[in-house]
Design a protein around this motif. Structure first.
Motif, PDB file in Angstrom:
ATOM      1  N   SER A 255       0.825  -1.214   0.000  1.00  9.40           N
ATOM      2  CA  SER A 255       0.000   0.000   0.000  1.00  9.40           C
ATOM      3  C   SER A 255       0.855   1.257   0.000  1.00  9.40           C
ATOM      4  O   SER A 255       0.667   2.148  -0.814  1.00  9.40           O
ATOM      5  CB  SER A 255      -0.902   0.045   1.241  1.00  9.40           C
ATOM      6  N   SER A 256       1.822   1.319   0.933  1.00  5.61           N
ATOM      7  CA  SER A 256       2.698   2.499   0.957  1.00  5.61           C
ATOM      8  C   SER A 256       3.675   2.443  -0.212  1.00  5.61           C
ATOM      9  O   SER A 256       4.212   3.470  -0.617  1.00  5.61           O
ATOM     10  CB  SER A 256       3.456   2.569   2.285  1.00  5.61           C
ATOM     11  N   ALA A 378     -13.087   0.369   1.983  1.00  2.00           N
ATOM     12  CA  ALA A 378     -12.334   1.020   0.903  1.00  2.00           C
ATOM     13  C   ALA A 378     -12.875   0.586  -0.456  1.00  2.00           C
ATOM     14  O   ALA A 378     -13.043   1.401  -1.371  1.00  2.00           O
ATOM     15  CB  ALA A 378     -10.854   0.701   1.024  1.00  2.00           C
ATOM     16  N   ARG A 381     -16.511   1.877  -0.772  1.00  7.45           N
ATOM     17  CA  ARG A 381     -16.644   3.317  -0.484  1.00  7.45           C
ATOM     18  C   ARG A 381     -17.838   3.547   0.432  1.00  7.45           C
ATOM     19  O   ARG A 381     -18.624   4.478   0.237  1.00  7.45           O
ATOM     20  CB  ARG A 381     -16.803   4.125  -1.780  1.00  7.45           C
ATOM     21  N   LYS A 396      -3.063  -0.973   5.816  1.00 10.62           N
ATOM     22  CA  LYS A 396      -3.545  -0.773   4.440  1.00 10.62           C
ATOM     23  C   LYS A 396      -4.821   0.071   4.433  1.00 10.62           C
ATOM     24  O   LYS A 396      -4.946   1.030   3.683  1.00 10.62           O
ATOM     25  CB  LYS A 396      -3.808  -2.127   3.758  1.00 10.62           C
ATOM     26  N   GLN A 397      -5.773  -0.291   5.281  1.00  9.86           N
ATOM     27  CA  GLN A 397      -7.040   0.446   5.289  1.00  9.86           C
ATOM     28  C   GLN A 397      -6.810   1.879   5.804  1.00  9.86           C
ATOM     29  O   GLN A 397      -7.426   2.823   5.328  1.00  9.86           O
ATOM     30  CB  GLN A 397      -8.060  -0.291   6.164  1.00  9.86           C
ATOM     31  N   HIS A 399      -4.219   3.607   5.316  1.00  4.68           N
ATOM     32  CA  HIS A 399      -3.584   4.327   4.212  1.00  4.68           C
ATOM     33  C   HIS A 399      -4.647   4.816   3.218  1.00  4.68           C
ATOM     34  O   HIS A 399      -4.578   5.937   2.729  1.00  4.68           O
ATOM     35  CB  HIS A 399      -2.593   3.394   3.515  1.00  4.68           C
ATOM     36  N   TYR A 400      -5.622   3.948   2.904  1.00  2.00           N
ATOM     37  CA  TYR A 400      -6.553   4.261   1.818  1.00  2.00           C
ATOM     38  C   TYR A 400      -7.808   5.023   2.243  1.00  2.00           C
ATOM     39  O   TYR A 400      -8.304   5.865   1.503  1.00  2.00           O
ATOM     40  CB  TYR A 400      -6.986   2.976   1.093  1.00  2.00           C
ATOM     41  N   ALA A 403      -7.995   8.846   2.217  1.00  2.00           N
ATOM     42  CA  ALA A 403      -7.874   9.371   0.846  1.00  2.00           C
ATOM     43  C   ALA A 403      -9.153   9.129   0.057  1.00  2.00           C
ATOM     44  O   ALA A 403      -9.579   9.974  -0.738  1.00  2.00           O
ATOM     45  CB  ALA A 403      -6.691   8.702   0.150  1.00  2.00           C
ATOM     46  N   ILE A 404      -9.808   7.995   0.275  1.00  2.00           N
ATOM     47  CA  ILE A 404     -10.986   7.647  -0.525  1.00  2.00           C
ATOM     48  C   ILE A 404     -12.233   8.376  -0.020  1.00  2.00           C
ATOM     49  O   ILE A 404     -13.039   8.865  -0.813  1.00  2.00           O
ATOM     50  CB  ILE A 404     -11.212   6.113  -0.503  1.00  2.00           C
TER      51      ILE A 404
END
Ligand code: F3S
Length: 431
Positions: A255-256, A378, A381, A396-397, A399-400, A403-404
């Motif tokens: 993810s990163s 994620a 959405r 991971k979640q 990270h996203y 942003a989402i």
């Protein structure tokens, strides 16, 4: 590209127009990558079904499910009849949980169209696993086995932990692989690309699931699409990480950064020694991971978090194992969620069935939580209405999701997340 006689026959149309289109796609794709041949695969993991109103309208106006497969899984504007798959094919996660349409804001027509597309995919031969962790529920390729998988967290697990071989494929190349049992021979299918490029020297114990997520997050940022090998000078890495730790570690690194293969000396199959993992070459970079790097990764994952009051806790990225569900149920037993907080835990359908039979689902539901399948926040959405801040145990979640969906994310341990679910406040911190 060199094609075998069997491949030439498929390319020339012996097996019908869909297989011909699939071979044409693989040849164009392989040539663009510089592949000189195709490799045989008996294992494809992909998303096949349709979950959007756009695909529903597309099917209605362009010729049904064959049109959807032609366009989205074969990159063909000409509609061709789709034959049964030649290869063992597993369905990955999708854009919502069909068992919880209201929570995910899915209307009846979209749900009905999804169900039709699921029946179509199953009719072609797909296993309806509906998870980003097919390796948990019956798809466990063996060392050296050539695969064609989508989904970065699954790909990195397949390559690194199982020692099987796949690149991160797309929907179209996987669609072509299902019909031909072929995929271009490049990238991680080839020995020479599987050696480590970056050496990560550990200088701190890595024990918990949270620790493994932090290490993966650090490594992905540093090596991007390199191949890291993790080593601890003069001693073992520590207690061998179990499936949840390796799952969280790889997902964070993918993810990163774009890590598709890692090695842990003494643990993963292609790293019996550091020298073996490096393939006799010098690493392009040597990185140190100690307490300062661990803290910095933690702070980066929590940069969006401002308000201690939380409205949502999401667990199960990548999809929870039965062990993780059992742990969560133990933490929740006899407790109730805070009235302003929702808890959604995501897992594969097959593991939910096991959790149902084992009594874990009942404990989670009695506390006020819900066990969901097929998707995650994620992917879908979707978060509960009014969510401003969410607590997560997945790097991971974390990270996203900000942003989402523009929410604040607190990243911590599973126990901290359950505590937040029951109190409505984030009280975690790096130990
Ligand atoms: Fe799986 Fe969603 Fe995470 S599909 S890996 S739970 S982002």
């Amino acid at each position: 590209m060199h094609l075998s006689d069997e491949e030439k026959a498929m390319y020339d149309g012996r097996d019908g127009p869909a297989v011909q289109k699939a071979m044409d796609l693989l040849v164009r794709y392989g040539e663009a990558l510089g592949a000189e041949r195709l490799v045989e695969t008996r294992n494809v993991c992909a998303t096949i079904t349709s979950t959007t109103p756009f695909q529903r309208d597309f099917a209605q106006t362009r010729g049904g499910m064959d049109a959807v497969f032609s366009e989205f899984s074969l990159d063909s504007q000409e509609v061709v009849p789709i034959p049964k798959f030649k290869v063992f094919t597993s369905h990955l996660q999708l854009g919502f949980d069909p068992g919880q349409p209201e929570r995910m804001g899915i209307d009846t027509q979209t749900l009905q169209f999804y169900e039709r597309s699921e029946r179509h995919a199953a009719g072609l031969g797909a296993q309806i696993m509906n998870t980003c962790t097919p390796y948990q529920v019956g798809n466990v390729p063996t060392r050296g086995e050539h695969c064609a998988w989508m989904e970065s967290s699954a790909v990195v697990y397949c390559n690194s932990v199982l020692g099987a071989r796949t690149n991160t494929e797309g929907r179209e190349s996987c669609g072509a692989a299902m019909l031909t049992a072929r995929i271009p021979d490049w990238g991680y299918h080839r020995d020479e690309n599987r050696h480590a490029t970056h050496l990560v020297e550990l200088d701190v114990d890595v024990e918990s699931v949270q620790d493994w997520g932090l290490l993966g997050y650090f490594i992905g940022e540093q090596v991007q699409s390199g191949v890291p090998v993790v080593h601890r000078r003069g001693r073992d890495i520590g207690r061998a990480p179990n499936l949840p730790r390796l799952k969280h570690f790889g997902a964070a690194a993918a993810s990163s950064g774009g890590v598709e293969l890692f090695h842990l000396v003494g643990i993963t199959p292609e790293a019996p020694t550091l020298e073996h993992a490096l393939g006799g070459k010098k690493p392009v970079e040597v990185l140190r991971y100690g307490p300062a790097e661990r803290r910095a990764a933690y702070e980066r994952l929590n940069t969006t978090a401002r308000e201690a009051e939380i409205q949502y806790v999401m667990l199960g990225c990548p999809h929870y194992t039965i062990e993780q569900i059992w742990e969560a149920a133990q933490l929740l037993e006899g407790r109730r969620l805070h009235p302003d907080v929702q808890l959604w835990i995501f897992t594969p359908r097959a593991i939910k069935a096991l959790a149902d039979r084992s009594g874990h689902t009942r404990i989670i539901e009695e506390a006020g939580g819900v066990l969901m399948t097929d998707s995650c926040s994620a992917m879908s959405r979707a978060v509960p209405p009014g969510t401003r801040a969410v607590a997560l145990d997945s790097a991971k979640q974390a990270h996203y999701l900000p942003a989402i969906l523009g929410v604040q994310a607190w990243f911590g341990s599973t126990a901290e997340c359950i505590e937040a679910a029951c109190t409505g406040r984030w009280q975690g911190g790096l130990k």
